[in-house]
Scaffold this motif. Structure first.
Motif, short mmCIF file in Angstrom:
data_model
loop_
_atom_site.label_atom_id
_atom_site.label_comp_id
_atom_site.label_asym_id
_atom_site.label_seq_id
_atom_site.Cartn_x
_atom_site.Cartn_y
_atom_site.Cartn_z
N SER A 164 0.90 -1.36 0.07
CA SER A 164 -0.06 0.11 0.02
C SER A 164 0.65 1.43 0.25
N GLN A 218 2.93 -2.94 -9.04
CA GLN A 218 3.25 -3.74 -9.56
C GLN A 218 4.93 -4.20 -10.07
N TYR A 275 11.74 -8.63 -7.34
CA TYR A 275 12.39 -9.51 -7.66
C TYR A 275 13.14 -10.04 -8.07
N LEU A 313 -6.94 4.12 -0.86
CA LEU A 313 -6.40 3.07 -1.68
C LEU A 313 -4.92 2.40 -0.71
N ASP A 314 -5.17 0.59 -1.30
CA ASP A 314 -4.92 0.08 -0.75
C ASP A 314 -3.85 -0.97 -1.71
N PHE A 315 -3.11 -1.83 -2.04
CA PHE A 315 -2.55 -3.03 -2.38
C PHE A 315 -3.15 -4.11 -2.69
N MET A 341 -5.60 -8.77 -5.61
CA MET A 341 -6.05 -9.36 -6.39
C MET A 341 -4.82 -8.44 -7.64
N LEU A 342 -3.68 -6.95 -6.93
CA LEU A 342 -2.40 -6.77 -7.50
C LEU A 342 -1.28 -8.07 -6.95
N LYS A 343 -1.76 -8.00 -6.42
CA LYS A 343 -0.97 -9.31 -5.63
C LYS A 343 -0.34 -10.58 -6.20
N GLU A 392 -1.99 -10.74 -10.37
CA GLU A 392 -0.77 -10.45 -10.94
C GLU A 392 0.05 -10.29 -10.71
N VAL A 393 1.35 -9.26 -9.83
CA VAL A 393 2.64 -9.51 -9.98
C VAL A 393 2.70 -11.19 -9.56
N LYS A 394 2.81 -11.74 -8.22
CA LYS A 394 3.09 -13.04 -8.75
C LYS A 394 2.80 -14.05 -10.42
N LYS A 443 3.22 -12.03 -12.85
CA LYS A 443 4.11 -11.75 -14.21
C LYS A 443 5.29 -12.20 -13.83
N ILE A 444 5.30 -12.84 -12.33
CA ILE A 444 6.65 -13.12 -12.11
C ILE A 444 6.85 -14.44 -12.52
N ILE A 503 9.02 -14.86 -15.06
CA ILE A 503 10.31 -14.20 -15.03
C ILE A 503 11.16 -15.46 -14.56
N LYS A 504 10.33 -16.01 -13.44
CA LYS A 504 11.32 -17.10 -12.38
C LYS A 504 11.80 -18.00 -13.55
N GLN A 539 12.53 -18.24 -17.00
CA GLN A 539 13.69 -17.38 -17.38
C GLN A 539 15.34 -17.25 -16.41
N ILE A 540 15.20 -17.22 -15.55
CA ILE A 540 16.23 -16.68 -13.94
C ILE A 540 16.68 -17.93 -14.07
#
Lengths: 182, 153
Positions: free
Chosen positions: A30, A51, A58, B24-26, B29-31, B33-35, B37-38, B41-42, B44-45
């Motif tokens: 947040s 994001q 990461y 306005l909090d994270f 759903m946003l979390k 999405e980040v997971k 997207k990762i 990348i995971k 690839q790395i």
């Protein structure tokens, strides 16, 4: 409602990047979103930037040297992303100078919120200050950064930050005195 | 007695939270999405690290060895045998001073039954005398042991 509840004082994050990012999102999600919103003034852009901040965190978690707190590091990433966004093509609302903006932040706010901001005692004056003063006040007062941390985040020398903070507080103080708040 | 700095800090925080940052909090759903997207990348790395640590050195060494091998192979002169379609040359020595016959035994002995057989065998072949190339012109049979071969330039 609305209060940040992140853990302070550099909590220990996992060494495994995906776990660490989850922990970071729980701790500072947040805060990062709000920071992006404060500088960009657009909720959707702020979500994208927040994001992207965690994705970058990461990618670079293994290289994080711990010479600053995770919070400072994340805010620095966020601010750099905001700067990139403002410099990028198509971003015509605001331009960047040495640090962030050289025009007042334009928020896509509902009238209701604008009305509430106008009713505030301090915030309306803070948002009326030049952007580099807004930035330093936000980092100092809202994120509880000291001048060294602000310098690390913005990339400016600490002396410059101290001078900027001093001037910002003086300007704010003058406004508040005029209004009889202080 | 309160510190005016702290007053400003607390008031500004409260006003920011209540107005600009309200709701306005994270969000989870946003979390998520980040997971999501990762995840790529995971991979690839992981692939990058895997190749870097386990295969980079062997592959580089292998590539260098293969390059060296092929460069040596290409730089060597080809000593392949002449094809059957090539004209057969006959080497005749200039005399006793030459080692040509010793080295390249091109002349062989045959028992020929008739002059025609010799003609047939020789046909129209090239004779390499040292230096000059001659073409078989005619063959005359003087006697059983004597054959005259006429060569032209």
């Amino acid at each position: 409602m609305g209060r940040l509840s992140h853990r302070e004082n550099n909590p220990n994050f996992s060494k495994e990047p995906s776990k660490a990012v989850e922990e970071m999102m729980d701790c500072y999600g947040s805060l990062i979103l709000r920071t992006a919103y404060f500088f960009l003034g657009d909720r959707f852009l702020a979500e994208d930037i927040s994001q992207e901040t965690f994705i970058r965190a990461y990618r670079h978690w293994a290289k994080f040297r711990e010479d600053s707190s995770v919070k400072t590091w994340l805010v620095k990433i966020t601010m750099n992303l905001c700067r990139d966004k403002m410099r990028s093509k198509g971003w015509t609302e605001q331009t960047t100078e040495s640090i962030l903006l050289n025009k007042p932040i334009t928020y896509n706010l509902e009238e209701e919120v604008i009305k509430r901001i106008n009713e505030t005692q301090i915030l309306k004056y803070v948002l009326g200050l030049p952007p580099h003063y807004q930035e330093v006040l936000y980092l100092f007062y809202y994120l509880d950064f000291n001048t060294a941390e602000i310098a690390k985040t913005t990339g400016d020398p600490e002396g410059t930050v101290r001078g900027r903070l001093h001037r910002a507080r003086r300007l704010l103080g003058e406004q508040l005195k005029k209004e009889g708040i202080m | 007695m309160t510190n005016p700095n702290n007053d400003i800090k607390n008031l500004l925080k409260r006003e920011l939270d209540d107005t600009l940052f309200e709701s306005l909090d994270f969000q989870p759903m946003l979390k998520n999405e980040v997971k999501n997207k990762i995840k790529p990348i995971k991979k690839q790395i992981w692939i990058y690290k895997f190749w870097n640590t386990r295969f980079a050195i062997p592959i580089t060494v292998g590539a260098v060895i293969s390059l060296m091998f092929f460069s040596i192979l290409i730089s060597q002169p080809s000593d392949s045998k002449p094809s059957e379609n090539k004209k057969i040359n006959t080497y005749v020595s200039e005399g006793k001073n030459t080692n040509l016959i010793k080295e390249q035994r091109a002349i062989k002995s045959w028992n020929l039954d008739s002059p025609n057989e010799l003609k047939q065998w020789l046909g129209r072949k090239y004779f390499f005398l040292p230096i000059h190339q001659k073409v078989l012109d005619s063959i005359e049979f003087k006697s059983q042991e004597q054959v005259r071969i006429v060569l032209t330039k």
